[in-house]
Design a protein around this motif. Structure first.
Motif, PDB file in Angstrom:
ATOM      1  N   ALA A  46      -6.010  99.323 -13.364  1.00  0.00           N
ATOM      2  CA  ALA A  46      -6.839 100.363 -12.884  1.00  0.00           C
ATOM      3  C   ALA A  46      -8.362 100.094 -13.787  1.00  0.00           C
ATOM      4  O   ALA A  46      -9.380  99.800 -13.236  1.00  0.00           O
ATOM      5  N   TYR A  47      -8.253  99.784 -14.780  1.00  0.00           N
ATOM      6  CA  TYR A  47      -9.586  99.707 -15.799  1.00  0.00           C
ATOM      7  C   TYR A  47     -10.128  98.329 -15.402  1.00  0.00           C
ATOM      8  O   TYR A  47     -11.353  98.115 -15.405  1.00  0.00           O
ATOM      9  N   LEU A  48      -9.240  97.158 -15.230  1.00  0.00           N
ATOM     10  CA  LEU A  48      -9.875  95.939 -14.843  1.00  0.00           C
ATOM     11  C   LEU A  48     -10.632  96.025 -13.537  1.00  0.00           C
ATOM     12  O   LEU A  48     -11.976  95.569 -13.550  1.00  0.00           O
ATOM     13  N   LEU A  49     -10.197  96.685 -12.731  1.00  0.00           N
ATOM     14  CA  LEU A  49     -10.948  96.811 -11.168  1.00  0.00           C
ATOM     15  C   LEU A  49     -12.247  97.833 -11.643  1.00  0.00           C
ATOM     16  O   LEU A  49     -13.061  97.409 -10.916  1.00  0.00           O
ATOM     17  N   LYS A  50     -12.014  98.634 -12.248  1.00  0.00           N
ATOM     18  CA  LYS A  50     -12.969  99.934 -12.664  1.00  0.00           C
ATOM     19  C   LYS A  50     -14.205  98.978 -13.198  1.00  0.00           C
ATOM     20  O   LYS A  50     -15.378  99.309 -13.101  1.00  0.00           O
ATOM     21  N   VAL A 116     -20.720  96.009 -16.296  1.00  0.00           N
ATOM     22  CA  VAL A 116     -19.675  95.727 -15.616  1.00  0.00           C
ATOM     23  C   VAL A 116     -19.558  94.159 -15.606  1.00  0.00           C
ATOM     24  O   VAL A 116     -20.759  93.230 -15.877  1.00  0.00           O
ATOM     25  N   TYR A 117     -18.319  93.686 -15.330  1.00  0.00           N
ATOM     26  CA  TYR A 117     -17.998  92.348 -15.269  1.00  0.00           C
ATOM     27  C   TYR A 117     -18.276  91.966 -13.965  1.00  0.00           C
ATOM     28  O   TYR A 117     -18.234  92.384 -12.792  1.00  0.00           O
ATOM     29  N   VAL A 118     -19.432  90.864 -13.831  1.00  0.00           N
ATOM     30  CA  VAL A 118     -19.694  90.387 -12.462  1.00  0.00           C
ATOM     31  C   VAL A 118     -18.776  89.050 -12.072  1.00  0.00           C
ATOM     32  O   VAL A 118     -17.990  88.901 -11.064  1.00  0.00           O
ATOM     33  N   ASP A 119     -18.830  88.056 -12.762  1.00  0.00           N
ATOM     34  CA  ASP A 119     -17.797  86.524 -12.580  1.00  0.00           C
ATOM     35  C   ASP A 119     -18.041  85.896 -13.682  1.00  0.00           C
ATOM     36  O   ASP A 119     -18.746  86.024 -14.733  1.00  0.00           O
ATOM     37  N   GLY A 120     -17.251  84.654 -13.476  1.00  0.00           N
ATOM     38  CA  GLY A 120     -17.087  83.742 -14.661  1.00  0.00           C
ATOM     39  C   GLY A 120     -16.877  82.367 -14.087  1.00  0.00           C
ATOM     40  O   GLY A 120     -16.600  82.347 -13.229  1.00  0.00           O
TER      41      GLY A 120
END
Ligand SMILES: [Zn+2]
Length: 123
Positions: A46-50, A116-120
């Motif tokens: 849940a946190y990873l998606l949030k 927030v994380y976008v991509d890598g």
């Protein structure tokens, strides 16, 4: 009781990634990166998606229960604009008898009060 944070910062979990997992905004991209590593260790989907940017967030995420995350090293954290940043890191893992390391340069953007994380990309 002293519970060291999963991210290896040396701080207690509740004052480090635990604050973010409980809903506090990430003060910078590195803190968000650390909190996502800790969330992988805790299988907190849940946190990873949030903490994933809405435009790149997958609909769902399934983690490999056999894969254990065993260490995080941050190589670089750099602002790339007023609201964007990159973090290069290596995350060590173990799966059964196998071990390895994932080195990635992740992109982050500011989102409201936090990041927030976008991509890598690898390497
Ligand atoms: Zn932490």
């Amino acid at each position: 009781m002293f519970e060291p944070c999963d991210c290896g910062s040396g701080a207690t979990y509740i004052t480090c990634c635990g604050r973010l997992h409980a809903g506090a905004p990430a003060p910078d991209a590195e803190a968000l990166m650390r909190s996502r590593y800790s969330a992988f260790r805790r299988a907190d989907v849940a946190y990873l998606l949030k903490s994933w940017a809405a435009e790149t967030r997958p609909a769902s995420l399934s983690l490999d229960p056999a894969q254990e995350w065993t260490g995080l090293k941050i190589h670089r954290h750099r602002l790339t604009g007023p609201d964007t940043a990159i973090v290069k890191f290596t995350a060590r893992w173990r799966s059964g008898q196998r071990t390895g390391g994932l080195t990635e340069t992740s992109r982050f953007r500011r989102d409201g009060a936090g990041w927030v994380y976008v991509d890598g990309s690898a390497g």
